[in-house]
Design a protein around this motif. Structure first.
Motif, PDB file in Angstrom:
ATOM      1  N   HIS A 194       0.821  -1.215   0.000  1.00 35.64           N
ATOM      2  CA  HIS A 194       0.000   0.000   0.000  1.00 35.64           C
ATOM      3  C   HIS A 194       0.849   1.257   0.000  1.00 35.64           C
ATOM      4  N   VAL A 252       0.505   6.895  -4.572  1.00 39.41           N
ATOM      5  CA  VAL A 252      -0.882   6.463  -4.493  1.00 39.41           C
ATOM      6  C   VAL A 252      -1.362   6.392  -3.046  1.00 39.41           C
ATOM      7  N   ASP A 253      -2.457   7.101  -2.777  1.00 40.48           N
ATOM      8  CA  ASP A 253      -3.116   7.009  -1.470  1.00 40.48           C
ATOM      9  C   ASP A 253      -3.921   5.701  -1.442  1.00 40.48           C
ATOM     10  N   ILE A 291      -9.456   4.245  -0.029  1.00 40.35           N
ATOM     11  CA  ILE A 291     -10.564   4.485  -0.961  1.00 40.35           C
ATOM     12  C   ILE A 291     -11.858   4.555  -0.149  1.00 40.35           C
ATOM     13  N   ASN A 332     -10.800   8.041   6.025  1.00 38.99           N
ATOM     14  CA  ASN A 332      -9.956   6.938   6.506  1.00 38.99           C
ATOM     15  C   ASN A 332     -10.734   5.953   7.365  1.00 38.99           C
ATOM     16  N   VAL A 371      -5.879   2.154  -9.982  1.00 35.21           N
ATOM     17  CA  VAL A 371      -6.362   2.852  -8.786  1.00 35.21           C
ATOM     18  C   VAL A 371      -7.285   3.990  -9.202  1.00 35.21           C
ATOM     19  N   ASN A 430      -6.902   9.024  -6.229  1.00 30.92           N
ATOM     20  CA  ASN A 430      -5.920   8.502  -5.279  1.00 30.92           C
ATOM     21  C   ASN A 430      -4.480   8.648  -5.770  1.00 30.92           C
ATOM     22  N   TRP A 474      -1.662  10.926  -6.590  1.00 29.80           N
ATOM     23  CA  TRP A 474      -1.238  12.308  -6.331  1.00 29.80           C
ATOM     24  C   TRP A 474       0.032  12.622  -7.093  1.00 29.80           C
ATOM     25  N   GLU A 501       3.344   7.850   1.767  1.00 28.08           N
ATOM     26  CA  GLU A 501       2.294   7.197   2.571  1.00 28.08           C
ATOM     27  C   GLU A 501       2.683   7.028   4.037  1.00 28.08           C
ATOM     28  N   ARG A 504      -6.768  12.213   3.674  1.00 28.40           N
ATOM     29  CA  ARG A 504      -6.321  13.147   2.620  1.00 28.40           C
ATOM     30  C   ARG A 504      -5.098  13.951   3.037  1.00 28.40           C
TER      31      ARG A 504
END
Ligand code: NAI
Ligand code: MN
Ligand code: ZN
Length: 338
Positions: free
Chosen positions: A59, A83-84, A87, A101, A123, A127, A129, A144, A287
């Protein structure tokens, strides 16, 4: 494409899968770098109650957008992105109060849905960025883990008056230490761990004082030094820590916990109310990607201080094993993809 798949607890394979096409609103990321986290190892070993198998883990990842789905502008092709993994639905109660979250239908990439230990990952567009050119790939892959620190400090609102105490000098403790010093410039920063090598890393990340609590009573040491922490972060996450933190804290202090232990711990209300303590919990990130990207652009944090090893993804099983077994030498371990 090749993907790192946990077929079932204990069984990791590098599998050939068909390259996924991005659905409407999604992008496909050609992964360049990914970070190994405790939760990847927990899914591998069968210790994550949320995980469904088979699962592509990972992740924490960075790469380049190489395909876009319907409705996604073509300008996004070629963008460097982190990538966050969070979702969310966007309309439930937690989403409506700014806590995606803990969305009631939360999906985390690499846990509930296939993640980033793969040559390609699809993705949601939102998500992915964009990483400014001035930020190196090795820093971008660390966004992350630093969002966890951004979420923690977002709750606690540290100030230059704070005497902060961080339990645990693992990756989570160290990202928090860097944020407390580099971003918030707290007055004094104390880090507690049981591993000398990790305490050294904490000093390198900005700790003013480190304490090895394997053989000493922390409360006694702090009392002797006249230290009353005004902000305490538990990034070690043993159930015994919260009661101790409540006892150590200055009146009016804030405490942030981030552990997932299912073991009970004993807390006396008087200890909290008598000092009017504020206790926050923090999970994943709400976020916080733009926040951390801004920290990186302003040079306030240095993720490379946490990175101790880098492996080609073909050696992912060895990398996870080393990460699990050697907390003295290992902190953040990265995987490279071509
Ligand atoms: P880690 O295992 O690498 O680091 C934990 C550190 O705490 C170790 O260095 C260990 O020696 C130290 N420690 C353990 N017990 C201690 C004690 N009683 N006193 C002082 N130090 C002690 O783990 P990592 O990756 O840094 O994560 C830390 C914790 O945060 C884990 O429990 C993990 O589940 C949790 N976590 C929570 C997240 C959230 O969003 N809430 C996100 C990521 C991790
Ligand atoms: Mn992580
Ligand atoms: Zn929601």
């Amino acid at each position: 494409m090749k993907s790192v798949v946990i077929q079932q607890p204990g069984q990791l394979d590098i599998t050939e899968r068909s390259r996924p096409e991005p659905a409407a609103g999604e992008v496909r990321v050609k992964v360049k770098l990914a970070g190994i986290c405790g939760s990847d190892s927990h899914i591998y070993r069968g210790h994550n109650p949320f995980a469904k198998y088979p699962r592509v883990i990972g992740h924490e990842f960075f790469g380049i957008i190489d395909a876009v789905g319907e409705g996604v502008p073509a300008e996004r092709l070629g963008q460097r992105v982190s990538v966050d993994p969070v979702i969310s639905c966007g309309h439930c109660y937690p989403c409506s109060v700014g806590k995606p979250n803990v969305c009631t239908s939360l999906v985390v990439l690499g846990v509930h849905r296939d993640g980033g230990f793969s040559e390609y990952a699809v993705v949601p567009e939102a998500n992915a960025w964009v990483i400014p050119d001035a930020i190196a790939d090795e820093d971008a892959v660390m966004v992350e883990p630093f969002t966890i620190a951004a979420n923690v400090t977002g709750h606690a609102s540290p100030t230059e008056q704070d005497v902060a105490l961080v339990y645990g000098a693992g990756p989570m403790g160290l990202t928090t230490v860097q944020a407390l010093k580099g971003v918030y410039n707290v007055k004094q920063l104390i880090v507690v761990d049981r591993i000398e090598e990790r305490l050294k890393m904490a000093q390198g990340c900005g700790a003013d004082l480190v304490i090895n609590n394997s053989n000493v009573n922390l409360q006694a040491v702090l009392e002797e030094k006249g230290i009353k922490p005004t902000l305490i972060i538990d990034a070690a996450c043993h159930p015994s820590i919260l009661p101790e933190a409540i006892a150590l804290a200055s009146p009016a202090a804030r405490i942030v916990i981030m552990g997932f232990s299912s073991e009970p711990c004993q807390i006396v209300q008087q200890g909290i109310t008598g000092k009017e303590l504020s206790i926050f919990s923090s999970r994943l990130n709400a976020r916080k990607f733009p926040v951390v990207i801004d920290w990186l652009q302003r040079g306030l944090i240095d993720p490379t201080k946490l990175v101790t090893h880098k492996f080609d993804y073909h050696h992912v099983a060895d990398a996870i094993e080393l990460f699990e077994k050697d907390q003295r030498q290992c902190c953040k371990v990265l995987l490279t993809f071509n």
